[in-house]
Design a protein around this motif. Structure first.
Motif, PDB file in Angstrom:
ATOM      1  N   LEU A  17      17.876 -17.432 -17.159  1.00  0.00           N
ATOM      2  CA  LEU A  17      17.698 -15.998 -17.360  1.00  0.00           C
ATOM      3  C   LEU A  17      18.671 -15.152 -16.544  1.00  0.00           C
ATOM      4  O   LEU A  17      18.575 -13.927 -16.556  1.00  0.00           O
ATOM      5  CB  LEU A  17      16.254 -15.610 -17.016  1.00  0.00           C
ATOM      6  N   LEU A  45       6.096 -16.873 -14.338  1.00  0.00           N
ATOM      7  CA  LEU A  45       6.131 -15.432 -14.124  1.00  0.00           C
ATOM      8  C   LEU A  45       7.460 -15.066 -13.485  1.00  0.00           C
ATOM      9  O   LEU A  45       7.900 -15.719 -12.533  1.00  0.00           O
ATOM     10  CB  LEU A  45       4.994 -14.995 -13.197  1.00  0.00           C
ATOM     11  N   GLN A  51      10.054  -3.528 -12.123  1.00  0.00           N
ATOM     12  CA  GLN A  51       9.820  -3.768 -13.552  1.00  0.00           C
ATOM     13  C   GLN A  51       8.497  -4.481 -13.753  1.00  0.00           C
ATOM     14  O   GLN A  51       7.945  -5.088 -12.837  1.00  0.00           O
ATOM     15  CB  GLN A  51      10.936  -4.633 -14.150  1.00  0.00           C
ATOM     16  N   LYS A  52       8.008  -4.415 -14.979  1.00  0.00           N
ATOM     17  CA  LYS A  52       6.787  -5.121 -15.340  1.00  0.00           C
ATOM     18  C   LYS A  52       7.054  -6.635 -15.292  1.00  0.00           C
ATOM     19  O   LYS A  52       8.125  -7.097 -15.692  1.00  0.00           O
ATOM     20  CB  LYS A  52       6.370  -4.709 -16.750  1.00  0.00           C
ATOM     21  N   THR A  53       6.085  -7.388 -14.793  1.00  0.00           N
ATOM     22  CA  THR A  53       6.220  -8.843 -14.717  1.00  0.00           C
ATOM     23  C   THR A  53       6.307  -9.440 -16.125  1.00  0.00           C
ATOM     24  O   THR A  53       5.539  -9.069 -17.009  1.00  0.00           O
ATOM     25  CB  THR A  53       5.015  -9.450 -13.965  1.00  0.00           C
ATOM     26  N   ARG A  54       7.249 -10.346 -16.292  1.00  0.00           N
ATOM     27  CA  ARG A  54       7.385 -11.067 -17.563  1.00  0.00           C
ATOM     28  C   ARG A  54       6.705 -12.423 -17.425  1.00  0.00           C
ATOM     29  O   ARG A  54       6.873 -13.108 -16.408  1.00  0.00           O
ATOM     30  CB  ARG A  54       8.854 -11.276 -17.926  1.00  0.00           C
ATOM     31  N   ALA A  55       5.958 -12.808 -18.453  1.00  0.00           N
ATOM     32  CA  ALA A  55       5.268 -14.097 -18.446  1.00  0.00           C
ATOM     33  C   ALA A  55       5.755 -14.938 -19.625  1.00  0.00           C
ATOM     34  O   ALA A  55       5.903 -14.440 -20.739  1.00  0.00           O
ATOM     35  CB  ALA A  55       3.762 -13.893 -18.543  1.00  0.00           C
ATOM     36  N   TYR A  56       6.009 -16.198 -19.343  1.00  0.00           N
ATOM     37  CA  TYR A  56       6.422 -17.164 -20.358  1.00  0.00           C
ATOM     38  C   TYR A  56       5.424 -18.312 -20.323  1.00  0.00           C
ATOM     39  O   TYR A  56       5.044 -18.777 -19.253  1.00  0.00           O
ATOM     40  CB  TYR A  56       7.822 -17.713 -20.052  1.00  0.00           C
ATOM     41  N   LEU A  74      12.182 -20.823 -22.461  1.00  0.00           N
ATOM     42  CA  LEU A  74      12.546 -19.493 -21.960  1.00  0.00           C
ATOM     43  C   LEU A  74      13.465 -18.771 -22.934  1.00  0.00           C
ATOM     44  O   LEU A  74      13.285 -17.584 -23.214  1.00  0.00           O
ATOM     45  CB  LEU A  74      13.228 -19.605 -20.600  1.00  0.00           C
ATOM     46  N   SER A  77      11.866 -17.397 -26.185  1.00  0.00           N
ATOM     47  CA  SER A  77      10.918 -16.265 -26.058  1.00  0.00           C
ATOM     48  C   SER A  77      11.605 -14.940 -26.259  1.00  0.00           C
ATOM     49  O   SER A  77      12.732 -14.740 -26.068  1.00  0.00           O
ATOM     50  CB  SER A  77      10.263 -16.280 -24.683  1.00  0.00           C
TER      51      SER A  77
END
Length: 77
Positions: A17, A45, A51-56, A74, A77
């Motif tokens: 990422l 996470l 920023q808002k937490t991203r969850a995978y 990853l 998504s």
């Protein structure tokens, strides 16, 4: 858990990422209560400051997760 293995998986997340060093990455295994999902899921996470937490979600146990499978999940998504 093998701390070195989890650290390697976190590095896979960072590389896939293109995350900066100030981004927190958490990898945990949970039991899924939904009958439509597998018994175990691995949750990643990604917490970027401000920023808002991203969850995978990756289906399956953390101990069975490989770097390439994590990278594929990853990027899909």
């Amino acid at each position: 858990r093998d701390g070195a293995r989890v650290a390697a998986l976190k590095q896979t997340v960072r590389d896939a990422l293109a995350l900066d060093s100030d981004v927190a990455v958490s990898i945990n295994e949970i039991a899924c209560a939904d009958p439509a999902c597998p018994v175990l899921e691995t949750i990643v996470l990604v917490m970027v400051p401000g920023q808002k937490t991203r969850a995978y979600k990756v289906h399956g146990a953390l101990d069975d997760l490989t770097g390439p499978a994590l990278r594929d999940a990853l990027l899909a998504s």
